[in-house]
Scaffold this motif. Sequence first.
Motif, short mmCIF file in Angstrom:
data_model
loop_
_atom_site.label_atom_id
_atom_site.label_comp_id
_atom_site.label_asym_id
_atom_site.label_seq_id
_atom_site.Cartn_x
_atom_site.Cartn_y
_atom_site.Cartn_z
N ALA A 26 1.04 -0.52 0.31
CA ALA A 26 -0.16 -0.08 0.13
C ALA A 26 0.84 0.88 0.03
O ALA A 26 0.78 2.26 -0.72
CB ALA A 26 -0.88 0.23 1.14
N ALA A 27 1.56 1.43 0.63
CA ALA A 27 2.54 2.30 0.49
C ALA A 27 3.31 2.37 -0.08
O ALA A 27 3.64 3.78 -1.02
CB ALA A 27 4.04 2.48 1.96
N GLU A 46 2.41 1.81 -3.42
CA GLU A 46 0.93 2.29 -4.35
C GLU A 46 0.84 3.69 -4.10
O GLU A 46 0.69 4.57 -5.18
CB GLU A 46 -0.90 1.24 -3.27
N ASP A 47 0.86 4.65 -3.04
CA ASP A 47 0.56 5.25 -2.56
C ASP A 47 1.76 6.30 -2.85
O ASP A 47 1.56 7.49 -2.87
CB ASP A 47 0.14 5.82 -0.92
N ALA A 96 -0.77 -1.22 -7.06
CA ALA A 96 -2.32 -1.23 -6.33
C ALA A 96 -2.41 -1.95 -6.46
O ALA A 96 -4.30 -2.50 -6.32
CB ALA A 96 -2.63 -0.03 -7.73
N GLY A 97 -2.86 -3.65 -7.10
CA GLY A 97 -3.31 -4.52 -6.92
C GLY A 97 -3.05 -5.90 -6.14
O GLY A 97 -3.91 -6.97 -7.09
N SER A 138 -6.79 -4.49 -0.38
CA SER A 138 -6.79 -3.24 -0.06
C SER A 138 -5.71 -3.58 1.69
O SER A 138 -5.12 -2.97 2.22
CB SER A 138 -8.06 -2.74 0.40
N ARG A 172 -2.61 -5.42 1.27
CA ARG A 172 -1.22 -4.75 0.65
C ARG A 172 -1.37 -3.93 2.22
O ARG A 172 -0.30 -2.95 1.88
CB ARG A 172 -2.46 -3.50 -0.61
N ASN A 173 -2.33 -3.88 2.56
CA ASN A 173 -1.70 -2.37 3.97
C ASN A 173 -0.38 -3.23 4.57
O ASN A 173 -0.54 -2.66 5.74
CB ASN A 173 -2.75 -2.28 4.78
N ARG A 193 -5.17 1.90 8.63
CA ARG A 193 -5.22 0.93 8.17
C ARG A 193 -6.60 -0.18 8.03
O ARG A 193 -6.02 -0.63 8.92
CB ARG A 193 -4.37 0.48 7.48
N ASN A 194 -6.65 -0.38 7.00
CA ASN A 194 -7.71 -1.35 7.32
C ASN A 194 -7.21 -2.96 7.09
O ASN A 194 -6.03 -3.31 5.82
CB ASN A 194 -9.29 -1.54 6.37
N LYS A 199 -12.64 -0.62 -5.64
CA LYS A 199 -11.63 -1.36 -5.24
C LYS A 199 -11.47 -1.21 -3.58
O LYS A 199 -10.87 -2.46 -3.42
CB LYS A 199 -10.04 -0.50 -5.81
#
Lengths: 301, 160
Positions: free
Chosen positions: A79-80, A82-83, A98-99, A103, A106-107, B61-62, B133
């Motif tokens: 996620a980091a 991705e951002d 990103a995929g 979510s 990814r976190n 964050r989730n 998403k």
Amino acid sequence: MSPYPFHYHRAHTLAEAVTLLAQLGGEGQLLAGGQSLIPLMKLRLARPGALVDLNFVPGLSAIDEHSGEIRMGAMARHAALEDSELVARVPILHDCAAGIADSQVRNMGTIGGSVAEADPSGDWVAVLLTLGAQVRCTGPQGERIMPVSDFVTDAYTTMLGPAEIVQEIRVKLPPAKSGGAFIAFKRCASVYASASAAVQLTLGDGDICRDIHIALGCVGLTAVVPIAAQDALRGKPVSAKSIENAADAAMAAAEPQSDMRGSADYKRVLVRAVVKRAIDIAARRARGERVEAGHEYVARV
Amino acid sequence: MSLAFDKVPLQLTVNGKPCAVEVEPRTLLVELIREQLNLTGTHVGCDTTYCGACTVLLNGRNVKSCTVLAVQADGSDVRTVEGLATEGKLHPVQEAYAANHGLQCGFCTPGLLMSTVRLLEKHPKPSDQQIRKAIAGNTCRCTGYQNILKAIRAAAAAGK
């Protein structure tokens, strides 16, 4: 479901983690984000006697630019990445970050954990191969750095020694008129892809493909580099015909196995489709177009 | 191998309250939340990192709390569905799910609420693609998702 009991060791520095791993011998395993390891431990497919936790080592998740390279700390979460605006400068890296899964995963999940696990269905290795990425490792004998193509030797197998740790992944910023794309096709968000294609190409004058790197994910024991597919484009104009030839060659190079994600024949056809799309988008991006790519589901988002 | 393993002391903030606990190393975050802290609003669905019913916020964050070890959350800020309502008043996201029939059996709802709260904190005015998403890791077997999308759009329009 509960993992087998294990001893827990929290590392506060990378050196401490190396020492702990060396002391524990074969008993110890590293805990990064845990998004593959924890499910394996809950299913009791993995049974480490001890975990060495990297989550509390400061500085291991930095994402920096240095000497024309992007340096991604092993504990950088998907996620980091991705951002990250820096990572977005190499669109194929952003496509991947990103995929991955969803979510929530990814976190927690990390690039270092993914590369060190070397799951044949993991996303990062195929992408990093096309960029000639380097893996920086630290162990009892000190540091070493090697290309990701050398680092991953087989399914779930890497060059890492017993007490060695992936510290960082380095990617050179691609030259001008270079573009890349990662297309991964999966049944739904939370699962591994059925097949994926990573393409990074550089255009010369007159839309000639000066250089190209292709890697296929999920269709071999490690990511497959389809040499004939690269040769079908290198030095030639990027056209519907040359892309078609490359996609056919990539399909021939794939070595998929039939499983719950689809039959081997289905995956071969899928490889042709994702390679075609990834080359097309990579070329358009190399020409300066903004095009979306990444993971696609059966139910489109 | 001996099964007597040392317990690990942890300090977390759960729904705004500091909390000190001791856990076996193998304790999952969701087990800590449900069984030691008695916050049973967070559900265990598949227990295999798929369905997202166990989603909580870890430092905003989730994450899927069935796939996080409690020891990984040491020092963190944990937010569960019980932390959404304040002084007996539902959180605007909860209001929006209720008003738009964004749930049927309700089993997946705690996780979806937490993913939605995270989405709207990151993107207060999300596009439909961003919404889809953001909740792609939350499975609902009742609604067909359409009313969940409506609920999230409504929550965003209400400014939360």
